[in-house]
Design an enzyme around this catalytic site. Structure first.
Site, PDB file in Angstrom:
ATOM      1  N   SER A 141       0.841  -1.351  -0.037  1.00 16.42           N
ATOM      2  CA  SER A 141      -0.077   0.015  -0.096  1.00 16.42           C
ATOM      3  C   SER A 141       0.941   1.173  -0.182  1.00 16.42           C
ATOM      4  O   SER A 141       1.824   1.371  -0.725  1.00 16.42           O
ATOM      5  CB  SER A 141      -0.785   0.020   1.119  1.00 16.42           C
ATOM      6  N   TYR A 155      -3.027   7.927  -7.330  1.00 20.39           N
ATOM      7  CA  TYR A 155      -2.094   7.259  -6.654  1.00 20.39           C
ATOM      8  C   TYR A 155      -2.638   6.911  -5.070  1.00 20.39           C
ATOM      9  O   TYR A 155      -2.849   5.556  -4.765  1.00 20.39           O
ATOM     10  CB  TYR A 155      -0.793   7.693  -6.902  1.00 20.39           C
ATOM     11  N   LYS A 159      -4.130   3.379  -3.335  1.00 27.02           N
ATOM     12  CA  LYS A 159      -3.357   2.926  -2.331  1.00 27.02           C
ATOM     13  C   LYS A 159      -4.437   2.606  -0.932  1.00 27.02           C
ATOM     14  O   LYS A 159      -4.234   1.791  -0.205  1.00 27.02           O
ATOM     15  CB  LYS A 159      -1.999   3.465  -1.927  1.00 27.02           C
TER      16      LYS A 159
END
Length: 276
Positions: A141, A155, A159
């Site tokens: 992650s 992004y 995660k």
């Protein structure tokens, strides 16, 4: 092509460089059989030379291609006697910039690699994990899964998705005796960072530059643990707690002052410099 010959085994995506490569090296040193997968065939070949062809299985893999992922897992299972002690979903890409200024195709590419790729990996690998006592489904992650980070919004969103998926599967997979966990790295000195970011990072604090081997060591620790979230460095857990308890305060600290804002500003400046 190597064979596990009774050794424990780990399947690593994004293994050609950075955290994945260091994890391959570490587990090889522990006597494990390593499956190393990446888009970068050339760097995979040098990794094979380092580990020894009898100790690993290398293969070019696009994690967004489900059918190819299934084929890679089947080949791995043939080399390990149908076992997989650890599935390490590590492959990821980054794209920086303000959300509305980024090409939408670039944002979708991040989603496809960072999240769809993880779904492909877990769905393809769960059969081997179920067949292996004490197995671990482990995923990279990010510290940006503690609070949505400006400049890397998509992004960060992927995660967060990985983190939530891990939490859910850590419960679902109990019925198979399979554990699920993730690592939330901060600023790791790997090729995914824009040039100059690591060099300009603070020398101390939660956003100091961390060598990728520190993450590899966490993967090793996680195999012998039931811990859910691993923070590298550990201080990032405090940011996660604060984000959950005081999201508005964290929002203002990120936006205006403090080391988090400075780290983001440095990263954005380095990215603009890299763009020329």
């Amino acid at each position: 092509m190597g064979s596990a010959n009774g050794r424990k085994s780990i399947f690593i995506t994004g293994a050609a460089s950075g955290m994945g490569r260091e994890t391959a090296r570490l587990f090889h040193g522990k006597g494990w059989f390593v499956g190393a997968y990446d888009q970068n065939a050339e760097d995979l070949k040098t990794l094979e030379g380092e580990l020894g062809a009898d100790n690993c299985l290398i293969r070019k893999l696009d994690v967004t291609d489900k059918k190819d992922f299934e084929k890679a897992v089947a080949e791995f299972g043939a080399a390990t006697g149908g076992k997989m002690d650890i599935l390490y979903n590590n492959a990821g890409i980054g794209a920086g910039g303000f959300f509305d200024e980024m090409p939408f195709e670039d944002s979708l590419k991040v989603v496809h690699v960072n999240f769809i790729g993880v779904l492909n990996g877990i769905h393809s690998g769960i059969g081997l994990l179920k067949a292996t006592p004490g197995s671990l489904c482990f995923t990279t992650s990010s510290s940006s899964a503690t609070y949505g980070m400006p400049g890397i919004a998509v992004y960060s969103a992927t995660k967060h998705a990985v983190k939530g998926l891990t939490e859910a599967l850590s419960i679902e997979f109990r019925r198979y005796g399979v554990r699920a966990a993730d690592v939330l790295p901060g600023l790791i000195d790997t090729p995914i960072l824009p040039e100059g970011v690591a060099a300009n990072a603070p020398k101390e604090g939660m956003f100091r530059a961390i060598p990728p081997m520190d993450v590899a060591k966490v993967v090793w620790e996680a195999y012998g643990s039931d811990k859910l979230h691993w923070y590298v460095p550990p201080e990032l857990s405090e940011l996660d707690k604060a984000a959950g308890n005081m999201p508005e305060l964290v929002r203002e600290q990120i936006a205006t002052t403090g080391p988090i804002a400075k780290a983001i500003q440095d990263a954005q400046a380095a990215l603009e410099k890299a763009k020329g």
